[in-house]
Enzyme design. Structure first.
Site, PDB file in Angstrom:
ATOM      1  N   ARG A  16       0.840  -1.198   0.000  1.00 53.86           N
ATOM      2  CA  ARG A  16       0.000   0.000   0.000  1.00 53.86           C
ATOM      3  C   ARG A  16       0.872   1.244   0.000  1.00 53.86           C
ATOM      4  O   ARG A  16       2.087   1.168   0.102  1.00 53.86           O
ATOM      5  CB  ARG A  16      -0.910   0.031   1.251  1.00 53.86           C
ATOM      6  N   ASP A  60       8.393 -10.149   7.370  1.00 54.90           N
ATOM      7  CA  ASP A  60       8.651  -9.328   8.541  1.00 54.90           C
ATOM      8  C   ASP A  60      10.038  -8.736   8.327  1.00 54.90           C
ATOM      9  O   ASP A  60      11.041  -9.453   8.386  1.00 54.90           O
ATOM     10  CB  ASP A  60       8.611 -10.182   9.812  1.00 54.90           C
ATOM     11  N   VAL A  61      10.101  -7.441   8.047  1.00 52.92           N
ATOM     12  CA  VAL A  61      11.376  -6.834   7.666  1.00 52.92           C
ATOM     13  C   VAL A  61      12.396  -6.818   8.810  1.00 52.92           C
ATOM     14  O   VAL A  61      13.580  -6.559   8.575  1.00 52.92           O
ATOM     15  CB  VAL A  61      11.196  -5.402   7.116  1.00 52.92           C
ATOM     16  N   ASN A  87      11.544   0.591   2.035  1.00 55.88           N
ATOM     17  CA  ASN A  87      10.428   1.519   2.164  1.00 55.88           C
ATOM     18  C   ASN A  87       9.595   1.302   3.429  1.00 55.88           C
ATOM     19  O   ASN A  87       8.959   2.228   3.917  1.00 55.88           O
ATOM     20  CB  ASN A  87       9.523   1.380   0.926  1.00 55.88           C
ATOM     21  N   TYR A 150      10.433   7.703  15.796  1.00 63.71           N
ATOM     22  CA  TYR A 150      10.431   7.917  14.347  1.00 63.71           C
ATOM     23  C   TYR A 150      11.633   8.765  13.937  1.00 63.71           C
ATOM     24  O   TYR A 150      12.386   8.401  13.023  1.00 63.71           O
ATOM     25  CB  TYR A 150       9.127   8.605  13.929  1.00 63.71           C
ATOM     26  N   LYS A 154      14.907   7.533  11.694  1.00 64.09           N
ATOM     27  CA  LYS A 154      15.100   8.132  10.377  1.00 64.09           C
ATOM     28  C   LYS A 154      16.448   8.844  10.270  1.00 64.09           C
ATOM     29  O   LYS A 154      17.049   8.889   9.195  1.00 64.09           O
ATOM     30  CB  LYS A 154      13.938   9.080  10.051  1.00 64.09           C
ATOM     31  N   THR A 185      -0.667   9.490   1.968  1.00 60.59           N
ATOM     32  CA  THR A 185      -0.742   8.029   1.955  1.00 60.59           C
ATOM     33  C   THR A 185      -1.795   7.575   2.967  1.00 60.59           C
ATOM     34  O   THR A 185      -2.239   8.364   3.807  1.00 60.59           O
ATOM     35  CB  THR A 185       0.606   7.402   2.346  1.00 60.59           C
TER      36      THR A 185
END
Length: 244
Positions: A16, A60-61, A87, A150, A154, A185
């Site tokens: 998505r 599962d990354v 991503n 977050y 990042k 998104t």
């Protein structure tokens, strides 16, 4: 001829949002694409829609075993990997005082550890091509402050990108990071803070949120040979937000 003809790509979080947009763009430009996600229903449907040059794999990354499986299945289906787009990512709206250690480690695992695991896993495959490109999706919060967890992860993605770019350069593999601002998104439009985000968007110099496809165009450039001399760099796409 497509800009990615003959290339094999892995895109995480591809079911998505921005990941879906990247997958559509890559297929349109001639790539063979493996898209991974935990959302099996959406990922499977998208791969079927995109056709024979697309394949979905549940992943599962944050799992090293899952990464090994993804690379193996990609090579079996399409051949050695030319492109990796890291991503997948999450954000949990919480203050430092309220965030639990479990929540914090979940963000770190998905946003940061996954990027390390992905770059490590694809390296042997990319070495076979001698022409690889890794695109790590960071954020403007990898440049300026934002939410705890977050922001931290990042910033880490930005640093890992530079470290990997130096290490991988002699293999002919480039590594760059993209730093999106506010992108329209599902994570934004379906979240609890949608009204606040819409109000915030009015203060962006270009006066709007970006569309996923606008980010995909930048990802495409970095994935393609058109960016053959770009590595270890940050590419900001934020409508002028961090220029203020």
């Amino acid at each position: 001829m497509g800009r990615l003809t003959g290339k094999v790509a892995i895109i995480t979080g591809g079911a998505r949002g921005m990941g879906e947009s990247h997958a559509r763009k890559f297929i349109a430009e001639g790539a063979k694409v493996v898209l991974t996600d935990l959302n099996v229903e959406a990922g499977t449907a998208l791969a079927q829609e995109l056709g024979e040059n697309a394949k979905f794999i549940k992943q599962d990354v944050s799992s090293e075993a899952d990464w090994a499986n993804v690379v193996t299945e990609t090579e079996n289906a399409f051949g050695p990997v030319h492109i990796l787009v890291n991503n997948a990512g999450i954000s949990i709206a919480s203050s430092i005082a309220q965030m639990t250690l479990e929540q914090y480690r979940k963000i770190v695992d998905i946003n940061q550890v996954s990027v390390f695991l992905g770059m490590k896993a694809v390296l042997p495959s990319m070495q076979k091509t001698e022409n690889g490109s890794i695109v790590n999706i960071s954020s403007i919060n990898g440049l300026v402050g934002g939410a705890i967890g977050y922001t931290d992860t990042k910033f880490a993605v930005r640093g890992m990108t530079k470290a990997a770019a130096l290490e991988f350069a002699h293999y002919g593999i480039r590594v760059n990071s993209i730093h999106p601002g506010v992108i329209e998104t599902p994570m934004v439009t379906e979240g609890d803070a949608v009204e606040q985000i819409k109000e915030f968007a009015k203060h962006i110099p270009l006066k709007r949120m970006a569309q996923s496809e606008e980010v995909s165009n930048l990802v495409l450039f970095l994935a393609s040979d058109e960016s053959s001399y770009s590595t270890g760099s940050e590419f900001v796409i934020d409508g002028g937000l961090t220029a203020q």
